[in-house]
Design a protein around this motif. Structure first.
Motif, short mmCIF file in Angstrom:
data_model
loop_
_atom_site.label_atom_id
_atom_site.label_comp_id
_atom_site.label_asym_id
_atom_site.label_seq_id
_atom_site.Cartn_x
_atom_site.Cartn_y
_atom_site.Cartn_z
N THR A 95 -81.57 -50.06 -59.92
CA THR A 95 -80.93 -49.85 -58.61
C THR A 95 -81.10 -51.05 -57.69
O THR A 95 -80.68 -51.01 -56.53
N TYR B 28 -85.43 -53.57 -60.58
CA TYR B 28 -86.12 -52.39 -60.08
C TYR B 28 -85.47 -51.17 -60.72
O TYR B 28 -84.30 -50.89 -60.49
N ARG B 29 -86.24 -50.51 -61.57
CA ARG B 29 -85.74 -49.30 -62.24
C ARG B 29 -86.06 -48.10 -61.38
O ARG B 29 -87.15 -47.99 -60.83
N GLU B 30 -85.13 -47.15 -61.30
CA GLU B 30 -85.41 -45.94 -60.53
C GLU B 30 -85.88 -44.83 -61.47
O GLU B 30 -85.15 -44.39 -62.35
N LEU B 31 -87.11 -44.39 -61.26
CA LEU B 31 -87.71 -43.37 -62.13
C LEU B 31 -87.63 -42.00 -61.47
O LEU B 31 -87.05 -41.85 -60.39
N GLU B 32 -88.28 -41.02 -62.09
CA GLU B 32 -88.29 -39.67 -61.55
C GLU B 32 -88.85 -39.67 -60.12
O GLU B 32 -89.79 -40.41 -59.82
N GLY B 33 -88.24 -38.86 -59.30
CA GLY B 33 -88.70 -38.73 -57.92
C GLY B 33 -88.36 -39.92 -57.04
O GLY B 33 -88.81 -39.99 -55.90
N GLY B 34 -87.61 -40.88 -57.58
CA GLY B 34 -87.21 -42.04 -56.77
C GLY B 34 -88.23 -43.17 -56.79
O GLY B 34 -88.06 -44.18 -56.10
N LEU B 35 -89.30 -43.02 -57.58
CA LEU B 35 -90.29 -44.10 -57.74
C LEU B 35 -89.60 -45.31 -58.36
O LEU B 35 -88.83 -45.17 -59.31
N LEU B 36 -89.89 -46.51 -57.84
CA LEU B 36 -89.29 -47.72 -58.41
C LEU B 36 -90.29 -48.45 -59.29
O LEU B 36 -91.48 -48.53 -58.97
N GLU B 37 -89.78 -48.95 -60.41
CA GLU B 37 -90.60 -49.75 -61.32
C GLU B 37 -90.06 -51.18 -61.27
O GLU B 37 -88.93 -51.43 -61.65
N HIS B 38 -90.87 -52.10 -60.77
CA HIS B 38 -90.46 -53.49 -60.64
C HIS B 38 -90.84 -54.25 -61.92
O HIS B 38 -91.99 -54.26 -62.32
#
Ligand SMILES: Cc1cc2nc3c(=O)[nH]c(=O)nc-3n(C[C@H](O)[C@H](O)[C@H](O)COP(=O)(O)OP(=O)(O)OC[C@H]3O[C@@H](n4cnc5c(N)ncnc54)[C@H](O)[C@@H]3O)c2cc1C
Ligand SMILES: Nc1ncnc2c1ncn2[C@@H]1O[C@H](COP(=O)(O)O)[C@@H](O)[C@H]1O
Lengths: 327, 256
Positions: B146, B158-168
Motif C-alpha cells: 500500500t 510497505y505491506r498491509e497485514l491483518e488489522g492494518g499493521l504495516l510491514e516495511h
C-alpha cells in the motif's frame, strides 16, 4: 503415508489464531489417512512456542534462529524448502493470510508442486487432492482437482473450520537453520502500527456500516443522520476507504478492525469474506442489499432486499418515533 | 525505470446475477460487464506515477481473449507506452499457475526493473499469479503493498497485514510487487487520450510464438452455489413495513 504439515504463524511474539485452525484441519486429514500431523515452527523462541502447540500435533519440526523473529518470505522459503526436501510430506498447509499469500505460491513454485490458494475445504481420495474454493465475489464455489503428485501445498482460508483442541504430546525434532542472514535482495525493516484515528469503532454497541452501494461520498449525510438517530457509529468496507469517502479507522474487516457490536447494520455491502472476518461475530446483523444473492445474506440474521436509499430514511423515522414514544 | 504491469480483464460480478454455464465449469458471460481488475488499476496508476517521477516506460501485458484489447487500450490512454496481449483463445484451459508460467515466458525477453501486478483478481480470487511469476523469473517479490518508494535504486515497500499493521521491507531491483487497493487514486483516461489510444497497435503473441507448451496445475471440475449457512430471515413488504419490522427487532433487543 507421507505426513501432513501445517505451518505455525506468529507475529510480534504471538502465535496467530489461524495456527490452531490449520492444526485442526491437519489432524483431521492426517487421521483419515492414518498418518501424522506435523507442525512446522520457525521461530526465535522455540521453548515459548513449543509449549503452546505441543498438545496440538503429533510432531513439531522446529528451526530456532533470530532470523525467524519477523517474517521474511525469502528466509521462510529457504528454510521450508530444506525441511520439505528432507521430509517429503504429502501436504503442506499454510494460512491464506498476509503471510501465507506472500509465502505459499512462491514456495510451491520453487518446490515444483501443485498448489491451490484460499481453500475452504480439502478432500483426499486415492491420494488425489481435491479442494473447494470460493470464486466470483463469493457467489460460487468451485471444486478443483490438483494434478497428480506425491506432494501438494495449499493455503487455507481462516474461519473455515471450528478449532478443536487435542491432547497429544508432540515429538519435537530440531533442525539446523540453512541460512545465516536475511538475503540482501529482501530485508525486513520494521512493523508500523496502524495510525490511531479519531473514533474507536471497536467500542461501539451499534455500528451502521456502509459499502460501495452508497455510490458516492455525497450520500454519506443520509447514513450519518441514521447513525445518529439509532445512536451508532459508522463503519465501512475497504473500497469506501480506498475511495477516500471515510478514514481508515472506520474500516471493518481482515485488513481493518475486528468488531463485535450488539447490532451491525450492513448497508450496500456485498459480504466479501475479508469483510465478514471483521464483523461476523456481531450479536445481531441486519443487511440491506438490492442483490438477493449477495453473500452478506448468508451471514446476516435479518435481510432486506431493497435499495438502501429507500429503506434508510424510513427506518430512521421509525427509530425516532419509537425513541420519542419511549422518552 | 522500466515497469511492466500485468492486467486482467474480469467480469464485474459483485452486483450481477451470476449464472453457472451448462458445462458447470464456467459462468454465463453474455450479460456481464467486464473491466480492468480493481487492484490492477491501482498497479497501473502506481507504474504511471513512478514513470512520471523517474522516467522510463510502462508496458502493460495481459493473457486474455480479444476483447481484452479494449482494457489494454484504456491502460495506454492512461499513460502506458506499450501493450501486449497473449492470445488466450489459442491456449486452452488456463489456471493461475499456467497464467504465471506463460506470462513469465514472455516477460523473460523484456527489459524491466520492476513488475507490478494486482494483489488478487476478483473473478478467481487466487492471489497467486504475481508471486508465481516472480519465482518463475527468479526475482524477489512482496505482496499486498500500500506504499512504495524508490530510494538509491532500492525499493522501500510497505505491506498491509491483518488489522492494518504495516510491514516495511527493502527490496533490490528487479522485483515484483503485488499492489493492494487504496495505494493511490487511479486516474480517469481523458477522451482525447482514449481516442488517441484507439489507433495504437497492440502487440499480440500467439501459441506458436511461445517457447513451449504449458500445463495447468489444477482442473476446475465443477462450479456450484455455495451451501446456505445461517441464511438471513428476509423481511418483505413495503419500505414502511420492513422499516417497522426492523425497528421492532431493534427495540426488542433493547438497543434503543
Ligand atoms: C488482502 C485483502 C484484504 C481485504 N481487507 C478488507 C477489509 O478489511 N474490509 C473490507 O471490507 N474489504 C476488504 N477487502 C476487499 C474485499 O475483498 C471486497 O472487495 C470488499 O469488501 C467489497 O466491498 P463492498 O461490499 O463495499 O463492495 P462491493 O463488493 O462492490 O458490493 C457493493 C454491494 O452494494 C450493493 N448495492 C449497490 N447499490 C445498492 C443500493 N442502492 N442499495 C442496496 N445495495 C446496493 C450491491 O448489490 C453489492 O452487493 C480486502 C481484500 C483483500 C484482497
Ligand atoms: N490473465 C492474466 N493476464 C495478466 N495478468 C494477470 C492475469 N491473471 C492474473 N494476472 C495478474 O495477477 C494478479 C493476481 O491475480 P490472481 O492470482 O488470479 O488473483 C492480477 O491482479 C493481475 O495483475
Amino acid at each position: 503415508m507421507a505426513e501432513i504439515f501445517t505451518l505455525v504463524e506468529h507475529r510480534q511474539g504471538t502465535i496467530r489464531d489461524i495456527t490452531f485452525e490449520l492444526l485442526t484441519l491437519g489432524r483431521r486429514i492426517a487421521q483419515s489417512l492414518n498418518t501424522k500431523c506435523t507442525a512446522i515452527l520457525l521461530t526465535d523462541d522455540a521453548e515459548k512456542f513449543i509449549n503452546q502447540i505441543k498438545t496440538q500435533a503429533d510432531r513439531i519440526i522446529v528451526m530456532e534462529n533470530g532470523l525467524f523473529k519477523d517474517f521474511n518470505a525469502e528466509v521462510y522459503q529457504i528454510a521450508l524448502a530444506e525441511i520439505f526436501k528432507k521430509e517429503s510430506p504429502f501436504l503442506v498447509i499454510i494460512g491464506h493470510t498476509a503471510m501465507g499469500m506472500d509465502l505459499g505460491p512462491a514456495l510451491a513454485t520453487n518446490l515444483n508442486i501443485p498448489f491451490s490458494t484460499d481453500c475452504l475445504d480439502v478432500q483426499v481420495v486415492d491420494n488425489k487432492l481435491r479442494v473447494i474454493r470460493s470464486m466470483y465475489d463469493g457467489k460460487l464455489n468451485a471444486k478443483i482437482l490438483l494434478k497428480d503428485n506425491p506432494s501438494y501445498l495449499i493455503t487455507y482460508r481462516s474461519g473455515s473450520i471450528p478449532v478443536e483442541m487435542a491432547s497429544l504430546n508432540a515429538e519435537v525434532v530440531k533442525m539446523e537453520t540453512p541460512i545465516s542472514a536475511q538475503p540482501e535482495y529482501r530485508r525486513f525493516i520494521e512493523y508500523i502500527e496502524a495510525a490511531v484515528g479519531a473514533v474507536d469503532i471497536t467500542k461501539a454497541d451499534v455500528i451502521v456500516s456502509v459499502g460501495r452501494g452508497i455510490k458516492d461520498k455525497a450520500n454519506l449525510p443520509i447514513i450519518e443522520d441514521f447513525a445518529k438517530a439509532i445512536g451508532g457509529v459508522i463503519g465501512c468496507t475497504r473500497p469506501v476507504v480506498d475511495a477516500g469517502w471515510l478514514p481508515k479507522e472506520h474500516q471493518v474487516g481482515s485488513s481493518g478492525k475486528t468488531v463485535k457490536p450488539k447490532l451491525y447494520i450492513a448497508l450496500g455491502i456485498s459480504g466479501a469474506f475479508q469483510h465478514l472476518m471483521g464483523m461476523k461475530n456481531s450479536d445481531t446483523i441486519i443487511a440491506v442489499n438490492k442483490d438477493p444473492n449477495a453473500p452478506i445474506f448468508n451471514e446476516a440474521d435479518y435481510g432486506i432486499v431493497e435499495d438502501l436509499f429507500k429503506v434508510v430514511p424510513v427506518l430512521k423515522n421509525k427509530i425516532l418515533e419509537l425513541k420519542q414514544a419511549k422518552g | 525505470m522500466n515497469i511492466i504491469v500485468c492486467i486482467k480483464r474480469v467480469p464485474q460480478t459483485a452486483e450481477a446475477d451470476v449464472k453457472i454455464a451448462e458445462s458447470k465449469k464456467d459462468i454465463v458471460k453474455e450479460r456481464l460487464t467486464f473491466d480492468m481488475n480493481e487492484s490492477d488499476s491501482y498497479a497501473l496508476e502506481e507504474a504511471i506515477l513512478l514513470k512520471e517521477k523517474y522516467g522510463g516506460s510502462v508496458t502493460v501485458i495481459s493473457l486474455g481473449y480479444p476483447d481484452t484489447e479494449d482494457t489494454l487500450r484504456i491502460a495506454l490512454a492512461k499513460g502506458g507506452d506499450l501493450a501486449i496481449r497473449i492470445k488466450a483463445e489459442e491456449l486452452g484451459e488456463i489456471d493461475g499457475y499456467k497464467t504465471a508460467k506463460i506470462l513469465s515466458s514472455v516477460i523473460k525477453g523484456l527489459n524491466y526493473d520492476l513488475i507490478l501486478t494486482g494483489c488478487m483478481a476478483t473473478d478467481d480470487g487466487y492471489s497467486m499469479v504475481g508471486q508465481t511469476l516472480a519465482e518463475s523469473l527468479g526475482i524477489t517479490h512482496a505482496t499486498l503493498v500500500t506504499k512504495l518508494e524508490v530510494v538509491d535504486k532500492k525499493l522501500q515497500v510497505y505491506r498491509e497485514l491483518e488489522g492494518g499493521l504495516l510491514e516495511h521491507l527493502e527490496l533490490s531491483l528487479p522485483a515484483l510487487v503485488t499492489i493492494q487497493t487504496g495505494i493511490n487514486t487511479p486516474r480517469f483516461a481523458s477522451l482525447i487520450a482514449i481516442r488517441r489510444a484507439a489507433g495504437k497497435e497492440i502487440k499480440t503473441i500467439g501459441k506458436s510464438e511461445l517457447p513451449s507448451d504449458f500445463d495447468t496445475n489444477t482442473t476446475l471440475e465443477e462450479l456450484y452455489l455455495p451451501p446456505v449457512g445461517k441464511r438471513a430471515e428476509i423481511l418483505t413488504g413495503s419500505a414502511d413495513e420492513v422499516a417497522t419490522k426492523i425497528a421492532g427487532i431493534i427495540k426488542e433487543k433493547g438497543l434503543l
